[in-house]
Design a protein around this motif. Structure first.
Motif, PDB file in Angstrom:
ATOM      1  N   ARG A  56     -11.881 -10.492   7.857  1.00 46.72           N
ATOM      2  CA  ARG A  56     -12.231 -10.444   6.829  1.00 46.72           C
ATOM      3  C   ARG A  56     -12.194 -10.262   5.449  1.00 46.72           C
ATOM      4  N   PHE A  57     -10.924 -10.123   6.015  1.00 46.93           N
ATOM      5  CA  PHE A  57      -9.495  -9.999   4.883  1.00 46.93           C
ATOM      6  C   PHE A  57      -9.342 -10.679   3.840  1.00 46.93           C
ATOM      7  N   HIS A  58      -8.959 -11.335   2.473  1.00 49.87           N
ATOM      8  CA  HIS A  58      -8.591 -11.917   1.840  1.00 49.87           C
ATOM      9  C   HIS A  58      -7.708 -12.216   0.367  1.00 49.87           C
ATOM     10  N   ALA A  59      -7.707 -10.540   0.406  1.00 53.87           N
ATOM     11  CA  ALA A  59      -6.411 -10.572  -0.407  1.00 53.87           C
ATOM     12  C   ALA A  59      -5.348  -9.212  -0.263  1.00 53.87           C
ATOM     13  N   CYS A  60      -4.689  -9.391  -0.910  1.00 54.53           N
ATOM     14  CA  CYS A  60      -3.416  -8.056   0.061  1.00 54.53           C
ATOM     15  C   CYS A  60      -2.659  -7.450  -1.655  1.00 54.53           C
ATOM     16  N   ALA A  61      -3.283  -6.079  -2.292  1.00 56.55           N
ATOM     17  CA  ALA A  61      -2.301  -5.560  -2.972  1.00 56.55           C
ATOM     18  C   ALA A  61      -1.458  -4.409  -2.944  1.00 56.55           C
ATOM     19  N   GLU A  62      -1.099  -3.850  -3.294  1.00 58.60           N
ATOM     20  CA  GLU A  62       0.234  -2.990  -3.642  1.00 58.60           C
ATOM     21  C   GLU A  62      -0.219  -2.011  -4.475  1.00 58.60           C
ATOM     22  N   LEU A  63      -0.294  -0.278  -4.032  1.00 59.38           N
ATOM     23  CA  LEU A  63      -0.378   0.340  -5.658  1.00 59.38           C
ATOM     24  C   LEU A  63       0.972   1.269  -4.644  1.00 59.38           C
ATOM     25  N   PHE A  64       1.733   1.694  -6.478  1.00 53.14           N
ATOM     26  CA  PHE A  64       2.742   2.758  -6.174  1.00 53.14           C
ATOM     27  C   PHE A  64       2.686   3.728  -6.828  1.00 53.14           C
ATOM     28  N   PHE A  65       2.633   5.030  -6.889  1.00 60.51           N
ATOM     29  CA  PHE A  65       2.135   6.544  -7.036  1.00 60.51           C
ATOM     30  C   PHE A  65       3.488   7.574  -7.325  1.00 60.51           C
ATOM     31  N   ASP A  66       3.415   8.056  -8.142  1.00 64.18           N
ATOM     32  CA  ASP A  66       5.012   8.445  -7.992  1.00 64.18           C
ATOM     33  C   ASP A  66       5.216   9.969  -6.998  1.00 64.18           C
ATOM     34  N   SER A  67       4.317  10.249  -6.679  1.00 67.94           N
ATOM     35  CA  SER A  67       4.087  10.928  -5.379  1.00 67.94           C
ATOM     36  C   SER A  67       2.950  11.009  -4.018  1.00 67.94           C
ATOM     37  N   ALA A  68       3.383  11.469  -3.290  1.00 71.66           N
ATOM     38  CA  ALA A  68       1.573  11.720  -2.712  1.00 71.66           C
ATOM     39  C   ALA A  68       0.752  12.733  -3.941  1.00 71.66           C
ATOM     40  N   ASP A  69       1.881  13.332  -3.862  1.00 71.36           N
ATOM     41  CA  ASP A  69       0.321  14.591  -4.649  1.00 71.36           C
ATOM     42  C   ASP A  69      -0.386  13.824  -6.418  1.00 71.36           C
ATOM     43  N   GLY A  70       0.406  12.740  -6.075  1.00 68.15           N
ATOM     44  CA  GLY A  70      -0.227  12.152  -7.568  1.00 68.15           C
ATOM     45  C   GLY A  70      -0.870  11.253  -7.495  1.00 68.15           C
ATOM     46  N   GLU A  71      -0.896  10.172  -6.073  1.00 65.27           N
ATOM     47  CA  GLU A  71      -1.638   9.912  -5.599  1.00 65.27           C
ATOM     48  C   GLU A  71      -3.220  10.565  -5.521  1.00 65.27           C
ATOM     49  N   ARG A  72      -3.572  11.579  -5.094  1.00 65.03           N
ATOM     50  CA  ARG A  72      -4.505  12.898  -4.894  1.00 65.03           C
ATOM     51  C   ARG A  72      -4.271  12.750  -6.261  1.00 65.03           C
ATOM     52  N   GLN A  73      -3.891  13.259  -7.010  1.00 65.67           N
ATOM     53  CA  GLN A  73      -3.907  13.293  -8.798  1.00 65.67           C
ATOM     54  C   GLN A  73      -4.983  11.676  -9.315  1.00 65.67           C
ATOM     55  N   ALA A  74      -4.734  10.680  -8.977  1.00 68.66           N
ATOM     56  CA  ALA A  74      -4.910   9.731  -9.737  1.00 68.66           C
ATOM     57  C   ALA A  74      -6.136   9.129  -9.588  1.00 68.66           C
ATOM     58  N   TRP A  75      -6.612   9.333  -7.863  1.00 72.66           N
ATOM     59  CA  TRP A  75      -7.909   9.264  -7.303  1.00 72.66           C
ATOM     60  C   TRP A  75      -9.175  10.430  -7.365  1.00 72.66           C
ATOM     61  N   ASP A  76      -8.555  12.084  -8.085  1.00 70.53           N
ATOM     62  CA  ASP A  76      -9.767  12.549  -8.900  1.00 70.53           C
ATOM     63  C   ASP A  76      -9.517  12.367 -10.703  1.00 70.53           C
ATOM     64  N   SER A  77      -9.447  11.260 -11.196  1.00 70.11           N
ATOM     65  CA  SER A  77      -8.546  11.129 -13.271  1.00 70.11           C
ATOM     66  C   SER A  77      -9.625  10.523 -12.566  1.00 70.11           C
ATOM     67  N   GLU A  78      -9.844  10.962 -14.150  1.00 70.90           N
ATOM     68  CA  GLU A  78     -11.499  10.381 -15.825  1.00 70.90           C
ATOM     69  C   GLU A  78     -11.053   8.855 -15.423  1.00 70.90           C
TER      70      GLU A  78
END
Length: 190
Positions: A56-78
């Motif tokens: 079912r997949f049609h593309a692939c992306a990669e995200l890089f965050f400054d840290s694991a905690d930074g990823e959590r904060q990113a998902w909670d950001s405005e």
């Protein structure tokens, strides 16, 4: 740094064709990623064949965050709540997509990181042909739901389509030949 690999499924309610999906992803989606805090890298692995798919997949992306905690904060950001999340809901069938944290990246060979990139899920690193560009092995936290996917992805940069196809055939697994568009150049990548 936290590195996440994502396999994308287009939202069938919003696109009449894969070309329409890729046009939106390639041109508009990055505008919503750029303001999200803690994102230090964003790569769109754009399939050379727009009709490409695994299951079912049609593309692939990669995200890089400054840290694991930074990823959590990113998902909670405005910026995520007001921009990226609504665009992802429009663009993607989120429930059918897949993502995994990349636990480690082992550089097998230094080299160029331009041209086409082969991402071979479950590929055999002992069968990578000589020559070509940078080669890395990405060890995934989760196994992708594709035949033979295992928890490992080979990343091999190549000069052209013929070389990319030869690498994909040699290493096996399930391969994506892509143009790796670095929207935000990840530190120390690939």
């Amino acid at each position: 740094m936290q590195h996440r690999l994502i396999l994308l499924v287009p939202n069938p309610d919003n696109f009449d064709s894969l070309d329409d999906f890729h046009q939106h992803w390639n041109v508009r989606h990055a505008d919503y990623v750029l303001p999200v805090p803690h994102v230090v890298g964003y790569v769109q692995n754009r399939p050379v064949d727009r009709a490409w798919h695994w299951e079912r997949f049609h593309a692939c992306a990669e995200l890089f965050f400054d840290s694991a905690d930074g990823e959590r904060q990113a998902w909670d950001s405005e910026p995520w709540h007001t921009g990226l999340a609504p665009d992802e809901s429009y663009l993607l069938d989120i429930e059918r997509g897949w993502s995994s944290v990349v636990q480690s990246t082992v550089r097998v060979r230094m080299g160029f990181t331009e041209g086409l990139r082969v991402l071979a899920f479950g590929g055999d690193p002992d069968k990578i042909p000589d020559g070509g560009g940078a080669v890395s092995i990405l060890q995934l936290e989760d196994t992708p739901p594709i035949p033979g996917g295992r928890g490992r992805v080979l990343s091999v940069f190549t000069t052209d389509r013929a070389e990319a196809d030869a690498v994909a055939a040699a290493v096996g697994g399930v391969a994506l030949v892509a143009d790796a568009a670095r929207i935000i150049d990840p530190p120390d990548w690939p």
